[in-house]
Design an enzyme around this catalytic site. Structure first.
Site, mmCIF file in Angstrom:
data_model
loop_
_atom_site.group_PDB
_atom_site.id
_atom_site.type_symbol
_atom_site.label_atom_id
_atom_site.label_comp_id
_atom_site.label_asym_id
_atom_site.label_seq_id
_atom_site.Cartn_x
_atom_site.Cartn_y
_atom_site.Cartn_z
ATOM 1 N N SER A 1 5.564 4.326 2.587
ATOM 2 C CA SER A 1 6.219 5.498 3.182
ATOM 3 C C SER A 1 6.632 5.229 4.620
ATOM 4 O O SER A 1 7.719 5.639 5.053
ATOM 5 C CB SER A 1 5.293 6.718 3.109
ATOM 6 O OG SER A 1 4.180 6.575 3.969
ATOM 7 N N GLY B 1 0.828 -1.196 0.000
ATOM 8 C CA GLY B 1 0.000 0.000 0.000
ATOM 9 C C GLY B 1 0.864 1.249 0.000
ATOM 10 O O GLY B 1 2.052 1.222 0.331
ATOM 11 N N CYS B 2 0.251 2.373 -0.357
ATOM 12 C CA CYS B 2 1.006 3.628 -0.457
ATOM 13 C C CYS B 2 1.444 4.129 0.913
ATOM 14 O O CYS B 2 2.621 4.473 1.113
ATOM 15 C CB CYS B 2 0.171 4.677 -1.189
ATOM 16 S SG CYS B 2 -1.535 4.852 -0.616
ATOM 17 N N TYR B 3 0.528 4.177 1.860
ATOM 18 C CA TYR B 3 0.907 4.590 3.215
ATOM 19 C C TYR B 3 1.974 3.661 3.807
ATOM 20 O O TYR B 3 2.983 4.134 4.358
ATOM 21 C CB TYR B 3 -0.314 4.599 4.135
ATOM 22 C CG TYR B 3 -1.212 5.809 4.054
ATOM 23 C CD1 TYR B 3 -0.705 7.097 4.190
ATOM 24 C CD2 TYR B 3 -2.589 5.667 3.897
ATOM 25 C CE1 TYR B 3 -1.536 8.207 4.151
ATOM 26 C CE2 TYR B 3 -3.430 6.766 3.852
ATOM 27 C CZ TYR B 3 -2.904 8.037 3.980
ATOM 28 O OH TYR B 3 -3.736 9.136 3.953
#
Length: 343
Positions: free
Chosen positions: A149, A144-146
């Site tokens: 990061s 996932g994107c979160y």
């Protein structure tokens, strides 16, 4: 040439895959699907992709070597499993194969997994941490994107034992992270000049971040994760905080020492750049980089790590291509050398 297909090209991640793969020297985009737009030229749905001369179909064509699935959760697994049974490699951009425990998946996504037997086989596709496993995989769960990061921001410190529990991840995302489907909270008049926290009681990406950091730490990590929607199209910025080991925090050159450790950790990773100043989301707009800036607050003995990326590139389609490159034996950075769009 590797023949690839894209399921659900009409979503943001799907059309971003086409943009990135357009100049890939070893890939032929042989099939793109999107049931709501089946029968239409891709350029009619996305004029910026008109020169691709692709037609959107309801189903994939035969003869594919690898498929990207950009469907929502559950629907993605249901589409991927028949492909795996035909020995077609799969990069799944949904959440369906990220979590290793079926009951945790059901708890957070509210549905039963279509076939939990594939959860063990799936490789978590954060290439910076799982490069060898991705290279040998036929099923990769694109992170996932979160989580991308947060995990890239925290892994060096967790793995070195410099931080333990009580980690806070405060993340902010542009509106494209919610996808193309309409909702009240993503209308222009709701988002513009507004910032809102959401999923305060637990975001679906929390168990994914915890799973990966627990594995790095080899023990459970106490983690608080809070997300915010900000009024811009693309980008994620995560601010991470954790108590730092006192002997590190109180050293005279604490920040420099931590930053050098991060630079050494990511020295052989093309798409993680450790910065000397706090990064900004615009510095990653349209490219596949995650920028990471660690610093020490010696007053509170706390490590602060700021990370940012483009949620549709390193947080989705770019990372998927990075995984595909490894799975197919191509150079990891092939077709991913775009610069950020600035200003």
């Amino acid at each position: 040439t590797v023949k690839v297909g894209i399921i659900n090209v009409t979503g943001y991640a799907g059309c971003e895959l086409v943009r990135i793969l357009r100049h890939h020297p070893e890939v032929e985009i042989a099939s793109v699907t999107g049931r709501s737009a089946a029968g239409q030229p891709l350029g009619q749905v996305f004029p910026h992709l008109d020169n691709m001369k692709l037609e959107i179909t309801a189903d994939l064509c035969d003869g594919l070597d690898l498929v990207f699935s950009a469907l929502p959760h559950k629907a993605s697994a249901e589409a991927c499993i028949p492909l795996l049974e035909q020995n077609i490699k799969v990069v799944d951009i949904s959440a369906d194969f990220r979590l290793k425990q079926a009951d945790v998946y059901t708890q957070w996504y509210g549905v039963e997994h279509p076939d939990p037997t594939y959860l063990e086989e799936a490789v978590y596709g954060l290439t910076e941490l799982n490069r060898d496993a991705v290279s040998d995989a036929r099923l990769v769960a694109n992170p996932g994107c979160y989580p991308t990061s947060a995990i890239l921001a925290l892994t060096p410190a967790v793995q070195n034992g410099w931080i333990g529990g009580d980690i806070i991840v405060d993340s902010k995302s542009g509106v494209s992270g919610a996808g193309r489907s309409l909702s009240m909270t993503t209308h222009f008049s709701e988002v513009n000049e507004n910032v809102m926290a959401y999923s305060v009681n637990g975001h679906r990406h929390l168990p994914e971040i915890s799973q990966e950091l627990d594995a790095v730490a080899d023990q459970p990590v106490n983690l608080t994760f809070l997300t915010h929607l900000i009024p811009m199209t693309r980008g994620i910025l995560s601010s991470c905080y954790a108590p730092l080991r006192p002997d590190i925090a109180q050293s005279a050159d604490a920040s420099e020492r931590v930053r050098q450790m991060y630079k050494d950790f990511y020295a052989d990773n093309a798409f993680v750049q450790v910065t000397d100043t706090p990064p900004q989301t615009k510095q990653t707009l349209g490219n596949n980089y995650c920028l990471v800036h660690p610093v020490v607050d010696s007053r509170t003995n706390r490590l602060i790590v700021i990370s940012c990326l483009d949620n549709l590139v390193k947080g989705a389609a770019g990372q998927a291509v990075q995984n595909m490159n490894l799975m197919c034996g191509f150079p990891e950075a092939m077709s991913l050398d775009a610069l950020a769009v600035y200003p």
